[in-house]
Design a protein around this motif. Sequence first.
Motif, PDB file in Angstrom:
ATOM      1  N   LYS A 108       0.822  -1.207   0.000  1.00  0.00           N
ATOM      2  CA  LYS A 108       0.000   0.000   0.000  1.00  0.00           C
ATOM      3  C   LYS A 108       0.859   1.261   0.000  1.00  0.00           C
ATOM      4  N   HIS A 109       2.089   1.175   0.538  1.00  0.00           N
ATOM      5  CA  HIS A 109       2.977   2.334   0.510  1.00  0.00           C
ATOM      6  C   HIS A 109       3.371   2.683  -0.919  1.00  0.00           C
ATOM      7  N   LEU A 110       3.519   1.674  -1.753  1.00  0.00           N
ATOM      8  CA  LEU A 110       3.828   1.923  -3.166  1.00  0.00           C
ATOM      9  C   LEU A 110       2.680   2.657  -3.845  1.00  0.00           C
ATOM     10  N   TRP A 111       1.454   2.227  -3.576  1.00  0.00           N
ATOM     11  CA  TRP A 111       0.300   2.868  -4.196  1.00  0.00           C
ATOM     12  C   TRP A 111       0.128   4.301  -3.708  1.00  0.00           C
ATOM     13  N   GLN A 112       0.416   4.538  -2.434  1.00  0.00           N
ATOM     14  CA  GLN A 112       0.308   5.898  -1.906  1.00  0.00           C
ATOM     15  C   GLN A 112       1.345   6.808  -2.544  1.00  0.00           C
ATOM     16  N   ALA A 113       2.557   6.293  -2.735  1.00  0.00           N
ATOM     17  CA  ALA A 113       3.595   7.076  -3.395  1.00  0.00           C
ATOM     18  C   ALA A 113       3.227   7.340  -4.849  1.00  0.00           C
ATOM     19  N   LYS A 114       2.638   6.347  -5.493  1.00  0.00           N
ATOM     20  CA  LYS A 114       2.229   6.516  -6.893  1.00  0.00           C
ATOM     21  C   LYS A 114       1.163   7.591  -7.025  1.00  0.00           C
ATOM     22  N   VAL A 116       0.863  10.308  -5.218  1.00  0.00           N
ATOM     23  CA  VAL A 116       1.542  11.598  -5.176  1.00  0.00           C
ATOM     24  C   VAL A 116       2.213  11.880  -6.514  1.00  0.00           C
ATOM     25  N   TYR A 117       2.840  10.858  -7.089  1.00  0.00           N
ATOM     26  CA  TYR A 117       3.524  11.030  -8.368  1.00  0.00           C
ATOM     27  C   TYR A 117       2.539  11.393  -9.476  1.00  0.00           C
ATOM     28  N   ASP A 118       1.409  10.677  -9.525  1.00  0.00           N
ATOM     29  CA  ASP A 118       0.398  10.939 -10.551  1.00  0.00           C
ATOM     30  C   ASP A 118      -0.165  12.354 -10.430  1.00  0.00           C
ATOM     31  N   LYS A 119      -0.272  12.846  -9.206  1.00  0.00           N
ATOM     32  CA  LYS A 119      -0.877  14.155  -8.976  1.00  0.00           C
ATOM     33  C   LYS A 119       0.080  15.290  -9.321  1.00  0.00           C
ATOM     34  N   TYR A 120       1.352  15.148  -8.954  1.00  0.00           N
ATOM     35  CA  TYR A 120       2.292  16.257  -9.102  1.00  0.00           C
ATOM     36  C   TYR A 120       3.317  16.071 -10.222  1.00  0.00           C
ATOM     37  N   GLY A 121       3.325  14.899 -10.882  1.00  0.00           N
ATOM     38  CA  GLY A 121       4.276  14.690 -11.967  1.00  0.00           C
ATOM     39  C   GLY A 121       5.705  14.730 -11.471  1.00  0.00           C
ATOM     40  N   GLY A 122       6.587  15.436 -12.209  1.00  0.00           N
ATOM     41  CA  GLY A 122       7.990  15.520 -11.818  1.00  0.00           C
ATOM     42  C   GLY A 122       8.188  16.156 -10.457  1.00  0.00           C
ATOM     43  N   GLY A 123       7.313  17.094 -10.108  1.00  0.00           N
ATOM     44  CA  GLY A 123       7.424  17.759  -8.820  1.00  0.00           C
ATOM     45  C   GLY A 123       7.157  16.833  -7.652  1.00  0.00           C
ATOM     46  N   ALA A 124       6.638  15.614  -7.918  1.00  0.00           N
ATOM     47  CA  ALA A 124       6.377  14.665  -6.839  1.00  0.00           C
ATOM     48  C   ALA A 124       7.669  14.282  -6.140  1.00  0.00           C
ATOM     49  N   PHE A 137       9.519   5.721  -1.353  1.00  0.00           N
ATOM     50  CA  PHE A 137       9.009   4.993  -2.502  1.00  0.00           C
ATOM     51  C   PHE A 137       8.856   5.834  -3.762  1.00  0.00           C
ATOM     52  N   ALA A 138       8.872   7.157  -3.624  1.00  0.00           N
ATOM     53  CA  ALA A 138       8.679   8.023  -4.792  1.00  0.00           C
ATOM     54  C   ALA A 138       9.716   7.779  -5.892  1.00  0.00           C
ATOM     55  N   PRO A 139      11.024   7.691  -5.572  1.00  0.00           N
ATOM     56  CA  PRO A 139      11.989   7.430  -6.649  1.00  0.00           C
ATOM     57  C   PRO A 139      11.815   6.054  -7.280  1.00  0.00           C
ATOM     58  N   ILE A 140      11.365   5.083  -6.473  1.00  0.00           N
ATOM     59  CA  ILE A 140      11.118   3.753  -7.021  1.00  0.00           C
ATOM     60  C   ILE A 140       9.971   3.810  -8.016  1.00  0.00           C
ATOM     61  N   ILE A 141       8.898   4.530  -7.650  1.00  0.00           N
ATOM     62  CA  ILE A 141       7.760   4.687  -8.544  1.00  0.00           C
ATOM     63  C   ILE A 141       8.185   5.419  -9.818  1.00  0.00           C
TER      64      ILE A 141
END
Length: 235
Positions: A108-114, A116-124, A137-141
């Motif tokens: 679930k931590h991977l999905w939560q990080a994803k 944030v990434y989907d919402k903010y793009g590179g700024g995530a 997990f953000a860099p992994i995503i």
Amino acid sequence: MDQIIDFFKHILNPEWIIANGGYYLILAIIFAETGLFIGFFLPGDSLLFVAGIYAELLAESFFNMPLVVMMTLIAIMGVLGNIVGYWFGRKTGPILFKRKDSFLFKKKHLWQAKEVYDKYGGGAIFVARFLPIVRTFAPIIAGIVGMERKKFMFWNIVGSFTWVFSLMLAGHFLDKAFPTLKEHLEWIIVIIVVITTLPVAFKMIFGKSGIHAHFDEFGNPIETPKSEEQEEVKP
């Protein structure tokens, strides 16, 4: 076994880390927390703040190095940690979404990080630096979804230096302004943990996004059923 339990208790205490591991352990923890998925539980924010408070003692134990150099080296470790996470995501990341949950790994931590990434793009990558667990997990995503390397490195560097410098300088100058600050470190650490984890906890509990609000027994997101109004097709 008791020694292992005691070690994990201490490794979550910024004061113990600084007193027993010093600057070298700070470098190792920042690297692990920002790139290795098993390091998500480490105290990044509070550790940096307390390190700023004890900056002079750390400098004495590390060749009397100037504060700006110490902060730069820590920020570089944060950059390197994210690079390792990104590489890991590129090479083996997709496998993680098929892996079952374990004591140290929660899908679930991977999905939560994803999210944030989907919402903010590179700024995530920048935003994630200030969010416990998510920053691990953000860099992994980013690696999993194939984020452009140049864009990733830009936000990686900017985010790491902003994160490290802001927290360490805050601790350093607040200690100068309030000499008795060290006497209340336990409360300060609790406040920092609450402030930094509050956005993540709030999103997990009250988030409107159904895909990441609920998870099945395997850690996969469960879609929230659409309401009748949402299912109606407008002419």
